[in-house]
Design a protein around this motif. Structure first.
Motif, short mmCIF file in Angstrom:
data_model
loop_
_atom_site.label_atom_id
_atom_site.label_comp_id
_atom_site.label_asym_id
_atom_site.label_seq_id
_atom_site.Cartn_x
_atom_site.Cartn_y
_atom_site.Cartn_z
N ILE A 333 -6.47 6.23 -5.49
CA ILE A 333 -7.51 5.23 -5.27
C ILE A 333 -7.09 3.89 -5.88
O ILE A 333 -7.32 2.82 -5.30
N ALA A 334 -6.45 3.94 -7.06
CA ALA A 334 -5.96 2.70 -7.68
C ALA A 334 -4.90 2.04 -6.81
O ALA A 334 -4.88 0.81 -6.66
N THR A 335 -4.04 2.84 -6.21
CA THR A 335 -2.98 2.32 -5.34
C THR A 335 -3.56 1.57 -4.15
O THR A 335 -3.15 0.45 -3.83
N ILE A 336 -4.52 2.18 -3.49
CA ILE A 336 -5.14 1.55 -2.31
C ILE A 336 -5.87 0.27 -2.70
O ILE A 336 -5.76 -0.77 -2.02
N ARG A 360 1.31 -5.67 -5.12
CA ARG A 360 1.23 -5.02 -3.80
C ARG A 360 2.49 -4.22 -3.50
O ARG A 360 2.41 -3.12 -2.93
N PHE A 361 3.64 -4.76 -3.85
CA PHE A 361 4.89 -4.06 -3.58
C PHE A 361 5.02 -2.79 -4.43
O PHE A 361 5.41 -1.73 -3.92
N MET A 362 4.69 -2.88 -5.71
CA MET A 362 4.95 -1.78 -6.63
C MET A 362 3.89 -0.68 -6.60
O MET A 362 4.16 0.45 -7.02
N ALA A 363 2.69 -0.99 -6.14
CA ALA A 363 1.57 -0.03 -6.19
C ALA A 363 1.92 1.34 -5.58
O ALA A 363 1.66 2.37 -6.20
N PRO A 364 2.50 1.41 -4.37
CA PRO A 364 2.81 2.74 -3.81
C PRO A 364 3.82 3.53 -4.64
O PRO A 364 3.71 4.76 -4.74
N PHE A 365 4.76 2.85 -5.25
CA PHE A 365 5.79 3.54 -6.04
C PHE A 365 5.23 4.08 -7.35
O PHE A 365 5.74 5.06 -7.89
N TYR A 366 4.18 3.45 -7.84
CA TYR A 366 3.61 3.91 -9.11
C TYR A 366 2.81 5.21 -8.96
O TYR A 366 2.42 5.82 -9.96
N LEU A 367 2.57 5.63 -7.72
CA LEU A 367 2.02 6.98 -7.51
C LEU A 367 2.93 8.04 -8.12
O LEU A 367 2.47 9.05 -8.66
N VAL A 457 -3.97 7.83 3.63
CA VAL A 457 -4.14 7.19 4.94
C VAL A 457 -5.62 6.93 5.22
O VAL A 457 -6.02 5.82 5.61
N ILE A 458 -6.45 7.94 5.01
CA ILE A 458 -7.89 7.82 5.29
C ILE A 458 -8.52 6.76 4.39
O ILE A 458 -9.32 5.93 4.85
N THR A 459 -8.15 6.76 3.11
CA THR A 459 -8.72 5.78 2.17
C THR A 459 -8.28 4.36 2.52
O THR A 459 -9.09 3.42 2.46
N LEU A 484 -15.84 -2.20 -3.15
CA LEU A 484 -15.19 -1.26 -4.08
C LEU A 484 -16.09 -0.07 -4.39
O LEU A 484 -15.62 1.07 -4.47
N LEU A 485 -17.37 -0.31 -4.54
CA LEU A 485 -18.32 0.77 -4.82
C LEU A 485 -18.38 1.77 -3.66
O LEU A 485 -18.32 2.99 -3.87
N ILE A 486 -18.45 1.24 -2.43
CA ILE A 486 -18.49 2.12 -1.26
C ILE A 486 -17.17 2.86 -1.10
O ILE A 486 -17.15 4.07 -0.82
N LEU A 487 -16.06 2.14 -1.30
CA LEU A 487 -14.74 2.75 -1.14
C LEU A 487 -14.53 3.89 -2.14
O LEU A 487 -14.06 4.97 -1.76
N VAL A 488 -14.89 3.67 -3.39
CA VAL A 488 -14.72 4.71 -4.41
C VAL A 488 -15.64 5.90 -4.12
O VAL A 488 -15.24 7.06 -4.27
#
Length: 513
Positions: A333-336, A360-367, A457-459, A484-488
């Motif tokens: 969720i943090a990544t998205i 934005r670039f690093m977020a997926p790798f930090y998973l 993908v869904i998130t 953000l509230l709805i997304l979480v």
């Protein structure tokens, strides 16, 4: 002393970690707004040296203490627990004061010749009192972790951050007129105050809950602790190897970045600012979910150690799988959110969006970083600290090579460092997972991996849809909060629908022991 179940202990640490991380962000916001990119850069260039001194003075004992006390407590051996504490306090106390002297001696050389900015000398010298304080704190934290009582260190973490926030503005403002380097000293002083109050709290908690008198015949007991020391070092030394490599890596990182940026043609001031953007603005956001993964790692060590002592191999595999799923869930969720809303978040927090492209670039790798914590903790708990050490060594060498090659290119600059960190995140996680697969036969099944990818993908698609619904979120804080509230909320539903986390796993939280 109360003992919590694995999940209860983890939730206590997660709750404290969330509060601590939020308070930490508030602390960073104050620093960023008072000191700017250059001031944050000076502060963050000095901090890795402090972490290296932590590692050297503690020599891996916190993990060893946690594991050995968990084993001794399972046998109700109070005398052994006393010996563990006495040996640990004697070793860390002696080493910490030794490294304080070393820091005072070598700081001028580090500042002028390695970090290429002589202004870092002042924060380097100012941080030395933290070394003995954190050494003694680490022993007490290891003790409570071994007893699987996560409340004391949770309270201590929150108290530490409250003290920091309460003092940082005062010290930074007081010293800022003398220069940014003195403002960084002010930030260090607030950190010392927080660490000291945290230690005093743990000491008072320990004195009211302890079952054995540590001071009673301290030196006489110390003389008869050779076997205990060997038992601790059998875990501590390999564990130190892994942590030392990591700390050395962090210590060398600002040095290599500064030198590489210099080769690329950037001045010392520009290099300090760029490093401040990466480490002061981008990395803290990316590491936000690690309060959950760190909590899992801390709770895993005594839990898996106990299961291993009882030969409960099914429990070990279940705990690893559970920790990976929860770590991924906390990070996804943090990544998205960071991919979709980094500009808005950075602007809201720091009134500065220059680091958004890095985030934005690093977020997926930090998973991969989020999943890495419990994998490493499991290797430590199963006495495979040496394996974790070699994995860390390999990835560190790769990081250095990639970092120097890319950061020294003028067209990339600090983005080259971001690329190197991304490569390191993937490689370290892959090596830890491969080690567990080989050593204990653990395997993450394909269905779980498919569920994880589906969740991302869904998130992401949900977030994009919400942006289309409220497109002016970047200038409207209320709209951003609604999105953000709805997304979480929807994300939590997806977690349970995909069974990445199940309701049956949460039942122990509501049972009274």
């Amino acid at each position: 002393m109360p003992k919590q179940s694995f999940l209860k202990g983890t939730v206590i640490l997660i709750g404290a970690g969330l509060i601590t991380r939020l308070l930490g962000f508030f602390n960073r916001i104050i620093m960023a707004r008072l000191m700017g990119e250059e001031g944050i850069g000076l502060y963050n260039m000095a901090i890795p040296t402090l972490f290296l001194m932590y590692t050297l003075s503690q020599i891996g004992l916190p993990i060893a203490i946690s594991k050995r006390i968990a084993e001794a407590n399972a046998q109700n051996d109070q005398q052994k627990i006393k010996k563990i504490l006495i040996v640990s306090l004697a070793i860390t106390g002696g080493l910490s004061f030794l490294f304080v002297g070393l820091m005072i001696f070598i700081s001028p050389f580090i500042a002028q010749h390695l970090l290429t900015d002589k202004r870092t000398l002042y924060p380097l010298l100012a941080m030395t009192p933290m070394i003995p304080i954190t050494s003694f704190t680490s022993v007490l934290r290891g003790y409570f972790q071994g007893l699987q009582n996560m409340k004391p260190q949770s309270y201590a973490q929150v108290i530490e951050q409250i003290v920091r926030i309460g003092t940082i503005a005062f010290f930074v403002k007081m010293l800022l007129p003398y220069g940014l380097e003195y403002a960084a000293v002010g930030a260090m002083i607030s950190g010392i105050a927080g660490e000291l109050i945290s230690l005093l709290f743990l000491l008072s908690y320990f004195k009211t809950k302890k079952k054995t008198k540590i001071r009673n015949r301290f030196f006489l007991t110390l003389k008869s602790c050779k076997t205990t020391a060997q038992s601790l070092f059998s875990i501590a030394i390999p564990s130190t190897g892994s942590r030392l490599i990591s700390s050395l890596s962090n210590f060398l990182e600002p040095i290599l970045v500064a030198q590489s940026l210099s080769i690329a043609g950037f001045s010392a001031v520009v290099a300090t600012k760029q490093y401040g953007l990466l480490t002061g603005y981008a990395i803290p956001l990316l590491l936000f979910p690690t309060f959950i993964t760190h909590a899992l790692g801390v709770a895993l060590i005594p839990n898996i150690s106990e299961a291993e002592a009882k030969r409960q191999h099914v429990t070990i595999h279940y705990r690893i799988n559970q920790a990976i799923r929860i770590s991924f869930a906390s990070g996804a969720i943090a990544t998205i959110i960071l991919i979709l809303f980094s500009d808005s978040i950075l602007n809201l927090m720091y009134n500065n969006t220059q680091a958004s492209y890095i985030v934005r670039f690093m977020a997926p790798f930090y998973l991969f970083v989020y999943v890495q914590f419990p994998l490493n903790a499991t290797l430590q708990a199963l006495d495979f600290a040496k394996v974790a050490m070699w994995n860390t060594l390999i990835t560190t060498l790769v990081k250095y090579i990639v970092l120097i090659m890319l950061t020294s290119r003028a067209s990339l600059g600090i983005f080259g460092t971001a690329l190197a960190l991304a490569v390191t995140a993937i490689l370290t996680t892959f090596l830890h997972y491969s080690s567990l697969k080989k050593l204990v036969g653990y395997r993450l099944d394909f269905l779980t991996i498919l569920k994880m990818i589906s969740l991302l993908v869904i998130t992401f698609l949900t977030g994009k849809g919400l942006i289309q619904w409220l497109p002016n979120y970047q200038t409207n804080l209320i709209h951003l909060s609604i999105i953000l509230l709805i997304l979480v909320s929807l994300y939590l539903c997806y977690l349970f629908l995909l069974k990445i986390i199940t309701f049956s796993e949460l039942k122990p939280l509501f049972r009274k022991r």
